[in-house]
Each structure stands twice: as structure tokens, then as C-alpha cells.
Design an enzyme around this catalytic site. Structure first.
Site, PDB file in Angstrom:
ATOM      1  N   TYR A  49      48.914  42.117  59.590  1.00  7.74           N
ATOM      2  CA  TYR A  49      48.660  42.034  60.538  1.00  7.74           C
ATOM      3  C   TYR A  49      47.012  41.524  61.021  1.00  7.74           C
ATOM      4  O   TYR A  49      47.038  40.668  62.351  1.00  7.74           O
ATOM      5  CB  TYR A  49      49.344  43.162  61.748  1.00  7.74           C
ATOM      6  CG  TYR A  49      50.440  43.588  62.274  1.00  7.74           C
ATOM      7  CD1 TYR A  49      51.547  42.820  63.091  1.00  7.74           C
ATOM      8  CD2 TYR A  49      51.491  44.124  61.078  1.00  7.74           C
ATOM      9  CE1 TYR A  49      52.277  42.821  63.923  1.00  7.74           C
ATOM     10  CE2 TYR A  49      52.681  44.130  61.517  1.00  7.74           C
ATOM     11  CZ  TYR A  49      52.840  43.640  62.515  1.00  7.74           C
ATOM     12  OH  TYR A  49      54.338  43.918  62.938  1.00  7.74           O
TER      13      TYR A  49
ATOM     14  N   ARG B   7      61.705  41.449  74.072  1.00  5.28           N
ATOM     15  CA  ARG B   7      60.897  40.795  73.555  1.00  5.28           C
ATOM     16  C   ARG B   7      60.674  39.803  73.322  1.00  5.28           C
ATOM     17  O   ARG B   7      59.305  39.027  72.961  1.00  5.28           O
ATOM     18  CB  ARG B   7      61.635  41.755  71.806  1.00  5.28           C
ATOM     19  CG  ARG B   7      60.632  41.512  70.582  1.00  5.28           C
ATOM     20  CD  ARG B   7      61.045  42.034  69.338  1.00  5.28           C
ATOM     21  NE  ARG B   7      60.546  40.910  68.245  1.00  5.28           N
ATOM     22  CZ  ARG B   7      60.397  41.723  67.157  1.00  5.28           C
ATOM     23  NH1 ARG B   7      61.164  42.150  67.034  1.00  5.28           N
ATOM     24  NH2 ARG B   7      59.977  40.796  66.091  1.00  5.28           N
TER      25      ARG B   7
ATOM     26  N   HIS C  79      48.124  47.838  63.319  1.00  8.01           N
ATOM     27  CA  HIS C  79      48.199  46.649  63.010  1.00  8.01           C
ATOM     28  C   HIS C  79      46.850  46.094  62.881  1.00  8.01           C
ATOM     29  O   HIS C  79      46.901  44.965  63.543  1.00  8.01           O
ATOM     30  CB  HIS C  79      49.143  46.097  64.514  1.00  8.01           C
ATOM     31  CG  HIS C  79      50.576  46.662  64.166  1.00  8.01           C
ATOM     32  ND1 HIS C  79      51.490  46.039  64.834  1.00  8.01           N
ATOM     33  CD2 HIS C  79      51.084  47.101  63.116  1.00  8.01           C
ATOM     34  CE1 HIS C  79      52.831  46.568  64.614  1.00  8.01           C
ATOM     35  NE2 HIS C  79      52.878  47.389  62.750  1.00  8.01           N
TER      36      HIS C  79
ATOM     37  N   ASN D 213      56.522  50.983  69.432  1.00  4.56           N
ATOM     38  CA  ASN D 213      55.608  50.209  68.951  1.00  4.56           C
ATOM     39  C   ASN D 213      55.472  50.134  71.199  1.00  4.56           C
ATOM     40  O   ASN D 213      56.176  49.811  71.244  1.00  4.56           O
ATOM     41  CB  ASN D 213      55.447  48.573  68.892  1.00  4.56           C
ATOM     42  CG  ASN D 213      55.601  48.879  67.348  1.00  4.56           C
ATOM     43  OD1 ASN D 213      54.757  49.580  67.182  1.00  4.56           O
ATOM     44  ND2 ASN D 213      56.903  48.149  66.580  1.00  4.56           N
TER      45      ASN D 213
ATOM     46  N   CYS E 157      54.156  53.995  60.896  1.00  4.84           N
ATOM     47  CA  CYS E 157      53.996  52.558  60.782  1.00  4.84           C
ATOM     48  C   CYS E 157      54.523  52.805  59.735  1.00  4.84           C
ATOM     49  O   CYS E 157      53.580  53.079  58.402  1.00  4.84           O
ATOM     50  CB  CYS E 157      52.791  51.686  61.357  1.00  4.84           C
ATOM     51  SG  CYS E 157      52.958  50.301  61.017  1.00  4.84           S
TER      52      CYS E 157
HETATM   53  C1  G6P Z   1      57.546  45.458  60.905  1.00  4.62           C
HETATM   54  C2  G6P Z   1      56.123  47.045  61.676  1.00  4.62           C
HETATM   55  C3  G6P Z   1      57.291  47.491  62.639  1.00  4.62           C
HETATM   56  C4  G6P Z   1      57.991  46.168  63.914  1.00  4.62           C
HETATM   57  C5  G6P Z   1      57.972  45.686  62.340  1.00  4.62           C
HETATM   58  C6  G6P Z   1      59.790  44.620  63.153  1.00  4.62           C
HETATM   59  O1  G6P Z   1      57.395  47.115  60.242  1.00  4.62           O
HETATM   60  O2  G6P Z   1      55.397  47.541  61.056  1.00  4.62           O
HETATM   61  O3  G6P Z   1      55.683  47.886  63.991  1.00  4.62           O
HETATM   62  O4  G6P Z   1      58.761  46.417  64.555  1.00  4.62           O
HETATM   63  O5  G6P Z   1      58.263  45.061  61.353  1.00  4.62           O
HETATM   64  O6  G6P Z   1      59.718  43.810  61.886  1.00  4.62           O
HETATM   65  P1  G6P Z   1      61.361  42.789  63.012  1.00  4.62           P
HETATM   66  O7  G6P Z   1      62.487  42.132  61.922  1.00  4.62           O
HETATM   67  O8  G6P Z   1      61.940  43.554  64.561  1.00  4.62           O
HETATM   68  O9  G6P Z   1      60.258  41.958  63.841  1.00  4.62           O
HETATM   69 MN    MN Z   2      54.003  49.265  62.946  1.00  6.44          MN
END
Ligand code: G6P
Ligand code: MN
Ligand code: MN
Length: 425
Positions: free
Chosen positions: A247, A91, A196, A145, A166
């Protein structure tokens, strides 16, 4: 009696999900949890806490840790997908490489999300294939995701019953509720989008639409822990025609977001690594028997609300609304019937049935959704076939990319960096 299989159970999010089952122990009779992960050490640490949580609530299901997908999935009733292929390390590259080309560095949106899809889709399709053999009537509830792309692929390419999830929809609806006047008896809403890339375009209090008239008067701030907040200028919501979930901010304020990524000392994936290290340390402490507050620092906070309430609606035939990712089937008249969209559905024993949106002519939203859907379809084809041409075309049609030199540059560097995860390329 339900068998729940969790794929990617070593995720530090798992206590969140287990809490959802604890909250519903009277209405969901879970017989066994099969916690599957390829990272045995992490799976054991996380399971230590989730088991203590269950026991503290007087729940004693069979609780199996496994590295074997077949064992986990076999005869399951619900399979929960929460994988991150290549872990946070991959990531972080998704977030950093695009910045070199002047593109957004984000894990689900733009070039980073594209790369995440290429890594993740083969693994998700393998889960679906395994389910076709060993649990053909089970539900696959996926939050891995990019969730919308996974749903589009599984629903069109396999026979599995699947729903993509989501936490954004529940978040935007929770934020909107204070707009509803006190004493309102029935609340309804219009939610339009892809995963998103979504907006709230209508809010009905006892049948009367109250959202549009409010939009001109205020600046609304989208709030989520993980996406930087840029306030909407006056009149912007009215000009857009709805309240964007968090998003779309990446589309509306693209240059500012890229600059924010550039200025940040750590990218979000690096912050998550730090949070995760702290969480794992806490999970090892046997005196901890509940979900720690620190977990709420992650963007996925409250996703159990979405996930386990959805299972409850399916299992107990609740016939209630959930906004989930399923095939459009005509609900949005401007999208194809076999496009996975994020849409309000009635959920019961037969699954999630999209509710038709009706007349809709906001071409700003329609245009963005259609372009991003074209990107998603090309991305799926690229992931399945390993076609470089499809991959390049996907990036060329994405509204946040488009430029040939940037697209080719970022694609070549990302493919090289992800070689280990791309058997088809
Ligand atoms: C939100 C989105 C998810 C994503 C997450 C990331 O919940 O809906 O799809 O995975 O944020 O959060 P993070 O703490 O990993 O940045
Ligand atoms: Mn999401
Ligand atoms: Mn059963």
C-alpha cells in the site's frame, strides 16, 4: 467448545475462512458456526458451499444462518467481522468519485478509504455494543476495512476485546523469507506501520540483522493481486530504509497510480463484481466441495491464514508472534499509547501484547504514520459525531489529499452519494 459468529457471512470470502478452521480441526473444537448476513440470498448460496466443505472434512458443527445480529453474537467465543457496508456498489463510487478531483481512487487508502470508514464505523460500533450486552468476554476479530481505523475506534470507544487483522503482514513476511540464509535456526523481524501503511525494516537471522545491507542492491516488487505493481527504482529501498508493503506504493508513486486508475477500463471494484458473480455461480454447484482457485484472484486470499491462526494462538495460548492491529501501548515510541498500530505482538490467552520496537529514527516513516494517524483520529470523530468540520480536516491532513478545493469537492460529492449510509450526517 467454541461458538464462532461470522458477521457478513454472505461474503464470497467465507470459504477461505472456513478452510482455516478445516485445516485446524484437530486443535480448535468448534461447536457451532452462526453465519449472519443481512443479504439472505447470498448468505444461503455461500453457506451451501461452506457447509459442503465442512462435511467433506467430516466436520458437523451446528450451522445456523441468521439475519439477527443478537442471535449470532449471543454467548459467542469469537466474532469475526467481514462486512462491506453498501457492498461493492458503494466501493465502486469510492474508487470513481475521487478521480474526478485528481485524487487516488482506492477502497482503503485516501478519500475512498475515508468514505468507506464513514459508512462502516457505525455498523462496527453497533456490533461491539451488541457484544458488550450479549457476549462481553468474546473476542472480536475484525477484517472489515479500513481495518486500522475500525481497531482504533473499537479499542478506544468500547470495552470489547478486539484485534484488527489484515493479510498484508503475512504476505510481506512470506515474501521476505527467501532472504534468510539456509540453515538459519531462528528468524525475527522488525515490522513498522499502521494498517495499509507499513514497512519491514529489519530481518534477523540467528540474531544478525541482514535486511539493511541487502536493500541497496535490488529492486523489490511488491506483489498482491489487487494493487497495481510499480517496481521500485534502484536504490529506492535503501533510500526509504525498508521494504514497503504494497500500500505505501500509493504514496510513493501517487501520480502514476492515479493515471493507472484513470486508464483502467474497469475499476477494481467492478472487476471484483465480475469475479463475485462467477464465484456465486460456482458456489451453487453442489459438486463443488472446496475453495475454488478463482477466489485467489481476490486481494484477501490467504486471510484465513491470518485469522484462524490468530484464533488458535489466543485459544491455545501459543505465545507466538502475529502482526496485528492493536493499541500501541508504547511499542512504537513515536506514536501515542492509545493509537492503534499494526505491530508485532506476542499472542496468547491474554490477548495480543505489542513487542517494543526499540530505538527508531526513520523520520520518513514516522512522519507518514503520524500524519495518517491524525487523519484516522479525525475520521473516527467525524464518523461518530457526523461533524463536517472533522471530516474536512481529516481530508486536509491526509498526505494523499491536502488541497482544500479538492478535499471540499470530493467530500461534498461523496457525502451526497452516500446519504443512505450516513445517519449521523
Ligand atoms: C488486501 C487487503 C485487504 C483488501 C483486499 C482487497 O487483501 O489487505 O484489506 O480488502 O486486498 O482485495 P480485492 O480483491 O477486494 O480488491
Ligand atoms: Mn488489508
Ligand atoms: Mn463457549
Amino acid at each position: 467448545k467454541l461458538k464462532i459468529a461470522v458477521i457478513g457471512a454472505g461474503s464470497t470470502y467465507s470459504p477461505e475462512m472456513i478452510q482455516g478452521f478445516i485445516d485446524r480441526k484437530e486443535v480448535l473444537d468448534v461447536d457451532s458456526f452462526y453465519m449472519m448476513d443481512i443479504d439472505r440470498e447470498k448468505n444461503e448460496i455461500v453457506a451451501g458451499l461452506t457447509k459442503r466443505m465442512l462435511e467433506a472434512n467430516d466436520m458437523h458443527p451446528k450451522f445456523v444462518l441468521t439475519e439477527d445480529l443478537g442471535e449470532a453474537v449471543s454467548n459467542a467465543d469469537y466474532v469475526l467481522g467481514q462486512i462491506r457496508v453498501g457492498k461493492l456498489e458503494a466501493r465502486i463510487l469510492d474508487e470513481k468519485i475521487p478521480l474526478k478531483y485528481g485524487l487516488l481512487g482506492q477502497e482503503t487508502t485516501g478519500a475512498g478509504g475515508f468514505m468507506n470508514a464513514l459508512r462502516t464505523l457505525p455498523v462496527i460500533l453497533n456490533i461491539a455494543d451488541t457484544m458488550e450486552k450479549l457476549a462481553p468476554s468474546a473476542w472480536f476479530i475484525n477484517f472489515s476495512n479500513p481495518s486500522g481505523i475500525m481497531a482504533d475506534a473499537v479499542l478506544n470507544l468500547t470495552k470489547i476485546k478486539m484485534i484488527g487483522l489484515c493479510n498484508v503482514p503475512t504476505g510481506i513476511l512470506r515474501d521476505a523469507m527467501p532472504r534468510v540464509p539456509k540453515g538459519t535456526k531462528t528468524v525475527d523481524y522488525d515490522y513498522v506501520g499502521l494498517n495499509h501503511l507499513a514497512w519491514l525494516t529489519g530481518l534477523y537471522a540467528d540474531g544478525r540483522e541482514i535486511l539493511q545491507e541487502q536493500l541497496g542492491n535490488e529492486t523489490e516488487i511488491s506483489g498482491m493481486k489487487n494493487t497495481p505493481v510499480i517496481p521500485y527504482p534502484p536504490k529506492m529501498l535503501q533510500q526509504i530504509g525498508g521494504i514497503p508493503a504494497n500500500y505505501p506504493s500509493y504514496y510513493y508513486f501517487r501520480d502514476e497510480h492515479i493515471q493507472k486508475c484513470r486508464d483502467a477500463k474497469l475499476c477494481r471494484g467492478e472487476e471484483c463484481e465480475q469475479i463475485e458473480a462467477q464465484l456465486l455461480k460456482m458456489y451453487k454447484d453442489v459438486s463443488l466441495c472446496g475453495k475454488p482457485d478463482l477466489l485467489n484472484q481476490r486481494g484477501g486470499a490467504y486471510y484465513s491464514e491470518a485469522a484462524v491462526s490468530l484464533i488458535e494462538a489466543l485459544e491455545n495460548d501459543k505465545q507466538e508472534y502475529h502482526v496485528v492491529n492493536v493499541l500501541n501501548q508504547g511499542a512504537f515510541p513515536f506514536m501515542a499509547p492509545d493509537d492503534a498500530v499494526e505491530v508485532k505482538c506476542v499472542v496468547g490467552r491474554d490477548g495480543a501484547k505489542p513487542v517494543p520496537l526499540g530505538h527508531f529514527d526513520n523520520w520518513h516513516m514516522i512522519g507518514l504514520m503520524q500524519a495518517v494517524k491524525a487523519y484516522e483520529k479525525l475520521t473516527i470523530r467525524a464518523a461518530v459525531t457526523g461533524s463536517y468540520t472533522d471530516a474536512l480536516q481529516a481530508l486536509l491532513v491526509h498526505p494523499l489529499i491536502g488541497d482544500y478545493r479538492k478535499a471540499k469537492g470530493v467530500l461534498d460529492e461523496m457525502l451526497e452519494a452516500n446519504r443512505a449510509f450516513l445517519p449521523r450526517f
